[in-house]
Enzyme design. Structure first.
Site, short mmCIF file in Angstrom:
data_model
loop_
_atom_site.label_atom_id
_atom_site.label_comp_id
_atom_site.label_asym_id
_atom_site.label_seq_id
_atom_site.Cartn_x
_atom_site.Cartn_y
_atom_site.Cartn_z
N GLN A 90 -7.51 -7.57 3.01
CA GLN A 90 -6.95 -7.65 4.36
C GLN A 90 -8.05 -7.99 5.37
O GLN A 90 -9.14 -7.42 5.34
CB GLN A 90 -6.27 -6.31 4.71
CG GLN A 90 -5.49 -6.33 6.01
CD GLN A 90 -4.26 -7.25 5.98
OE1 GLN A 90 -3.73 -7.57 4.93
NE2 GLN A 90 -3.81 -7.66 7.15
N ASP A 113 -3.15 -15.05 -1.04
CA ASP A 113 -3.21 -15.32 0.40
C ASP A 113 -3.40 -16.82 0.66
O ASP A 113 -3.23 -17.28 1.79
CB ASP A 113 -4.42 -14.59 1.02
CG ASP A 113 -4.03 -13.31 1.74
OD1 ASP A 113 -2.89 -13.24 2.24
OD2 ASP A 113 -4.87 -12.40 1.83
N LYS A 154 3.27 -4.48 3.09
CA LYS A 154 3.15 -5.34 1.90
C LYS A 154 3.39 -4.53 0.62
O LYS A 154 4.11 -4.97 -0.28
CB LYS A 154 1.75 -6.00 1.87
CG LYS A 154 1.56 -7.06 2.95
CD LYS A 154 0.11 -7.52 3.05
CE LYS A 154 -0.06 -8.49 4.22
NZ LYS A 154 -1.45 -8.98 4.38
#
Ligand code: GUN
Length: 294
Positions: free
Chosen positions: A96, A119, A52
């Site tokens: 995460q 997200d 990412k």
């Protein structure tokens, strides 16, 4: 059989994002900025976050990876999130998953300002997605929708079967495919570990989205001739034949299923690369303030 080529599509969309990011930077005098928090040393998570960050830099974003030891408390993590929420120079924030057992992922998700939740996991974004309102869409389902759109895959009136009901993929995927939009307008069956006659359910599918995290779980006998197959699985196994020391397997038995499929995503080179694109697009939108005004 035709390949849904994540490498090709992601490269093309990333070119567009890089151009838009450059325009934003020229106007705003700063780059779009994504912060990723990683707790602990999970091998898969480390790889994903590194990818990412690398892709952010590739398209001209600023990226910051904040790492914590597994011993960090929930309160400490939430305090850091609140600090980032208040920082106007940061556009997007992801934590995460999975998190260590002593940290509640729901509390963490809800601590993130929904306007920085690239997200798309915050309940406000999920609720707005369900209502077909502007919002951040979770990166993997978003990437899959972009892939279906790129190849003009017809979805309206089709029967889609989603295998797996996770918050990250299966559940939002089922909402997106059922929405009154294009791609969308599917009749959706969301299956999970308690589904009876799973094979029969998948056999009825025009579109299969496999997101269960089990290597080669979907086999040729479960697939209707001509189905579109989307494989979300990234199952890592150690390997002596690859440079990284790992080999990736999908949730679909590709070699056996591909001859029956009209379209199919490979693993690697399919959905995984599109997930990154979904995240980058959300981060750019967060910076521009087009979904939620700054
Ligand atoms: N873990 C697996 N997929 C994801 C994702 O898309 N976002 C975050 N934050 N964690 C994940």
């Amino acid at each position: 059989m035709n390949l849904l080529d994540g490498k090709l599509v992601s490269a093309k969309i990333k070119e567009d994002i890089a151009r838009d990011a450059a325009a934003f930077t020229a106007e705003a005098g700063r780059r779009p900025h994504l912060v990723a928090i990683l707790v602990g040393n999970d091998g898969g998570s480390e790889t994903y976050v590194a990818s990412k960050m690398r892709n952010c830099e590739l398209v001209g974003f600023e990226s910051t990876n904040i790492r914590y030891d597994v011993t960090i408390t929930e309160a400490e993590l939430i305090a850091k999130i609140q600090e980032i929420n208040a920082d106007a120079a940061i556009d997007g924030l992801i934590v995460q998953l999975p998190l260590p057992k002593h940290i509640d992922p729901d509390k963490v998700t809800e601590a993130i300002d929904y306007r920085k939740d690239v997200d798309g996991f915050h309940p406000i974004n999920l609720g707005r997605m369900q209502r077909n309102l502007p919002c951040f869409i979770p990166a993997t389902p978003y990437g899959i929708m972009l892939m279906l759109a790129h190849y003009n895959i017809e979805t309206a009136g089709k029967h889609a079967v989603v295998v797996g009901r996770s918050n990250i993929v299966g559940s939002p995927m089922s909402i997106l495919l059922a929405r009154n939009s294009n791609p969308g307008n599917c009749t959706v069956t969301l299956t999970h570990s308690r589904t009876a006659n799973l094979k029969e359910e998948i056999l009825r599918a025009d579109i299969v989205v496999a997101a269960i995290g089990k290597k080669n779980f979907v086999t040729a006998d479960m697939i209707k001739e001509g189905a579109v197959i989307i494989d979300v699985g990234i199952n890592r196994e150690t390997s002596e034949t690859t440079k990284s020391g790992f080999k990736l397997y999908g949730d679909v038995d590709f070699d056996a299923v591909a001859p029956k499929a009209s379209w199919i995503t490979p693993v690697p080179g399919g959905v995984g690369l599109m997930t990154i694109v979904g995240l980058l697009k959300n981060t750019l939108e967060a910076a521009r303030g087009t979904i939620y005004a700054k």
